[in-house]
Design a protein around this motif. Structure first.
Motif, PDB file in Angstrom:
ATOM      1  N   VAL A 103       0.852  -1.192   0.000  1.00  0.00           N
ATOM      2  CA  VAL A 103       0.000   0.000   0.000  1.00  0.00           C
ATOM      3  C   VAL A 103       0.886   1.238   0.000  1.00  0.00           C
ATOM      4  O   VAL A 103       1.732   1.412   0.888  1.00  0.00           O
ATOM      5  CB  VAL A 103      -0.930   0.012   1.224  1.00  0.00           C
ATOM      6  N   LEU A 104       0.695   2.108  -0.993  1.00  0.00           N
ATOM      7  CA  LEU A 104       1.422   3.376  -1.076  1.00  0.00           C
ATOM      8  C   LEU A 104       0.539   4.481  -0.539  1.00  0.00           C
ATOM      9  O   LEU A 104      -0.618   4.626  -0.953  1.00  0.00           O
ATOM     10  CB  LEU A 104       1.806   3.671  -2.531  1.00  0.00           C
ATOM     11  N   VAL A 105       1.062   5.277   0.399  1.00  0.00           N
ATOM     12  CA  VAL A 105       0.260   6.310   1.063  1.00  0.00           C
ATOM     13  C   VAL A 105       0.953   7.659   0.878  1.00  0.00           C
ATOM     14  O   VAL A 105       2.080   7.858   1.348  1.00  0.00           O
ATOM     15  CB  VAL A 105       0.087   6.013   2.563  1.00  0.00           C
ATOM     16  N   HIS A 106       0.282   8.584   0.199  1.00  0.00           N
ATOM     17  CA  HIS A 106       0.873   9.897  -0.068  1.00  0.00           C
ATOM     18  C   HIS A 106       0.693  10.831   1.125  1.00  0.00           C
ATOM     19  O   HIS A 106       0.001  10.520   2.095  1.00  0.00           O
ATOM     20  CB  HIS A 106       0.249  10.509  -1.328  1.00  0.00           C
ATOM     21  N   GLY A 107       1.305  12.013   1.029  1.00  0.00           N
ATOM     22  CA  GLY A 107       1.279  12.971   2.119  1.00  0.00           C
ATOM     23  C   GLY A 107       0.254  14.068   1.948  1.00  0.00           C
ATOM     24  O   GLY A 107      -0.745  13.918   1.234  1.00  0.00           O
ATOM     25  N   ILE A 108       0.522  15.215   2.584  1.00  0.00           N
ATOM     26  CA  ILE A 108      -0.438  16.316   2.642  1.00  0.00           C
ATOM     27  C   ILE A 108      -0.628  16.962   1.263  1.00  0.00           C
ATOM     28  O   ILE A 108       0.309  17.088   0.478  1.00  0.00           O
ATOM     29  CB  ILE A 108       0.022  17.358   3.689  1.00  0.00           C
ATOM     30  N   LEU A 109      -1.876  17.321   0.960  1.00  0.00           N
ATOM     31  CA  LEU A 109      -2.246  17.988  -0.290  1.00  0.00           C
ATOM     32  C   LEU A 109      -1.733  17.224  -1.519  1.00  0.00           C
ATOM     33  O   LEU A 109      -1.310  17.829  -2.500  1.00  0.00           O
ATOM     34  CB  LEU A 109      -1.704  19.423  -0.303  1.00  0.00           C
ATOM     35  N   ALA A 110      -1.756  15.921  -1.449  1.00  0.00           N
ATOM     36  CA  ALA A 110      -1.204  15.118  -2.536  1.00  0.00           C
ATOM     37  C   ALA A 110      -2.264  14.154  -3.065  1.00  0.00           C
ATOM     38  O   ALA A 110      -3.424  14.159  -2.627  1.00  0.00           O
ATOM     39  CB  ALA A 110       0.032  14.364  -2.060  1.00  0.00           C
ATOM     40  N   SER A 111      -1.851  13.295  -4.004  1.00  0.00           N
ATOM     41  CA  SER A 111      -2.778  12.359  -4.632  1.00  0.00           C
ATOM     42  C   SER A 111      -2.005  11.119  -5.067  1.00  0.00           C
ATOM     43  O   SER A 111      -0.769  11.100  -5.032  1.00  0.00           O
ATOM     44  CB  SER A 111      -3.449  13.011  -5.847  1.00  0.00           C
ATOM     45  N   PRO A 112      -2.697  10.052  -5.514  1.00  0.00           N
ATOM     46  CA  PRO A 112      -1.993   8.844  -5.970  1.00  0.00           C
ATOM     47  C   PRO A 112      -1.027   9.089  -7.114  1.00  0.00           C
ATOM     48  O   PRO A 112      -0.082   8.318  -7.303  1.00  0.00           O
ATOM     49  CB  PRO A 112      -3.133   7.923  -6.406  1.00  0.00           C
ATOM     50  N   SER A 113      -1.230  10.179  -7.882  1.00  0.00           N
ATOM     51  CA  SER A 113      -0.328  10.457  -9.005  1.00  0.00           C
ATOM     52  C   SER A 113       1.093  10.739  -8.541  1.00  0.00           C
ATOM     53  O   SER A 113       2.044  10.657  -9.335  1.00  0.00           O
ATOM     54  CB  SER A 113      -0.853  11.641  -9.829  1.00  0.00           C
ATOM     55  N   ASP A 114       1.264  11.076  -7.250  1.00  0.00           N
ATOM     56  CA  ASP A 114       2.608  11.296  -6.712  1.00  0.00           C
ATOM     57  C   ASP A 114       3.454  10.031  -6.741  1.00  0.00           C
ATOM     58  O   ASP A 114       4.687  10.092  -6.640  1.00  0.00           O
ATOM     59  CB  ASP A 114       2.528  11.796  -5.268  1.00  0.00           C
ATOM     60  N   TRP A 115       2.807   8.878  -6.861  1.00  0.00           N
ATOM     61  CA  TRP A 115       3.519   7.606  -6.831  1.00  0.00           C
ATOM     62  C   TRP A 115       3.758   7.034  -8.232  1.00  0.00           C
ATOM     63  O   TRP A 115       4.164   5.878  -8.365  1.00  0.00           O
ATOM     64  CB  TRP A 115       2.724   6.583  -6.008  1.00  0.00           C
TER      65      TRP A 115
END
Length: 460
Positions: A103-115
């Motif tokens: 499971v990939l979990v992004h940070g603040i003000l982010a979205s799955p596209s960050d991964w």
């Protein structure tokens, strides 16, 4: 099996020597691979003593021979023969299905596209046995609703994925920044104290004649009904962002650090109060302190301890959002000058050390802490803020150090854009933040290490 260069790991508490690497030789195909000691002598087993399942006792009882050679030891797999086996219907199809959820979990003000970059790279390096899932339940402004709220949404999302994919047996988390705190809350929601029962563990136990190891396997706990393997965070503020240079873009200026909690509450709401440790009534411990223990809100520490390996990656400098101390779960006195030379094969990864579990009676919230919290809430002057934070930080460390951590230090001092360190560490954008490619490679190899040791445990 391709070889991977994994650096030495040095223990932090009470030992100045580095732990030697171990090598696993596959006598069947003539290949060799290098793994750090964390895979085999269980320095990454993050629970209390009951997690030390893959120890030298296991190696001796399962046909693995410890070979001594200078300057390091090696572990040699004894050759085994297999007879003709009847393959049941559907076995071939099941073999191709993923059994390990990452499971990939992004940070603040982010979205799955960050991964996007990380997901593609991990798929290429880890193979089809991993189901790599980028969480989407806490996108953008949803990250302002509190760590607890976001953690519960993440737990619900993970359960939905698990229920839809029947082939899953193991689970790992990889989280960036604030996402690491969301993940820590979620695993407490998903934690179960019921022993893990699966065909794979039954096979491992039936082949394992060492009663000590059999007991160890039966004591395993589950996350979302699956065997927990890796819990990895990248630049996560585990100790919050209150205090000296915990929020680096404030530059340690006292007046700015005094104003920051009020501004953070205005900008990022409930999450801001929790990060600055001012959430709740004065008589109640802040959420991050409760998350360093097992309490009525959840089995936070037991959930972390259930994972085979817990790893924190921390930027030693140039991270404008999260300080080195909070992301590496260290006291200020424990911060030593980091090496400037990258480890072989992992550019910008400069040091790896293992901090074994430290026995402690856990965190407390004494009356003086409640008074300090009230003073910090009502009159947030510099002295009140420092006193309160020092008390709470030490208590959080007392709790979290009961789990063993591998701590990986990252330095982008030689990168073209070093001030992008917070996003470089997980390559948020492949073109702007590609300096972090070496970190992602190190993460992938860490995941492969634990996957290999799990496979060996189940197969012997």
């Amino acid at each position: 099996m391709a070889s991977a260069s994994v650096p030495f790991i040095r223990p932090r508490y009470g030992c100045s020597q580095r732990i030697p690497r171990f090598k696993l030789w596959n006598g069947g195909n003539g290949g060799s691979s290098s793994h750090s000691s964390s895979s085999f002598y269980s320095p990454c087993c993050s629970s209390f003593d009951h997690r030390l399942c893959f120890s030298f006792n296991f190696c001796n009882s399962s046909g693995l021979k410890i070979c001594s050679e200078h300057p390091s030891f090696g572990i040699q797999a004894m050759s085994t023969t297999q007879g003709n086996a009847v393959i049941p219907k559907g076995a071939a199809k099941l073999k191709d299905e993923p059994d390990h959820l990452l499971v990939l979990v992004h940070g603040i003000l982010a979205s799955p596209s960050d991964w996007t970059y990380v997901e593609a790279e991990l798929k290429k390096r880890l193979g089809s046995k991993f189901l790599i899932y980028a969480s989407s339940s806490n996108t953008y402004t949803k990250t302002f609703n509190g760590i607890d709220g976001a953690g519960k949404r993440l737990a619900d999302e993970v359960m939905q994925v698990v229920q839809k994919t029947k082939s899953l047996k193991r689970i790992s988390f990889l989280a960036h920044s604030l996402g690491g705190l969301f993940a820590r809350f979620a695993i407490a929601v998903l934690y179960s104290s019921n022993p893990l029962v699966s065909d794979q563990l039954d096979l491992a136990d039936s082949k394992n004649e060492n009663p000590e190891n059999s007991a160890c396997s039966s004591n395993r706990r589950t996350i979302a009904g699956l065997e927990p393997i890796n819990f990895i965070t990248l630049a996560t503020p585990h100790l919050g962002v209150r205090g000296r240079k915990q929020l680096p873009f404030l530059l340690g200026v006292p007046i700015l650090e005094k104003l920051a909690p009020s501004v953070a509450t205005f900008l990022v709401g409930r999450t801001g109060r929790q990060l600055f440790l001012t959430d709740g009534k004065p008589s109640r411990p802040p959420l991050l302190l409760r998350m360093a223990s097992d309490c009525e809100d959840g089995k936070f520490l037991s959930a972390l301890a259930a994972f085979r390996c817990c790893i924190v990656y921390a930027n030693v400098s140039y991270d404008h959002m999260v300080g080195w101390r909070t992301s590496s779960i260290r006291r200020e006195s424990e911060l030593v000058k980091a090496p400037r030379r990258s480890l072989d094969g992992y550019k910008h990864v400069v040091d790896v050390e293992y901090c074994p579990p430290v026995s402690s009676d856990g965190p407390h919230f004494p009356p003086e802490a409640a008074k300090a919290k009230e003073a910090a809430q009502k009159e947030p002057n510099i002295q009140n803020t420092v006193d309160y934070h020092d008390l709470i930080e030490e208590e959080m460390i007392h709790g979290l150090q009961r789990v063993g951590w591998k701590k990986v230090d990252v330095s982008f001092h030689s990168a073209f854009w070093p001030f992008f360190a917070h996003n470089n560490i997980h390559v948020k954008n492949e073109w702007l933040h590609n300096a972090g490619a070496g970190v992602v490679a190190h993460v992938a190899d860490s995941l492969k290490q634990q996957e290999s040791s799990t496979f060996i445990t189940a197969s012997l």
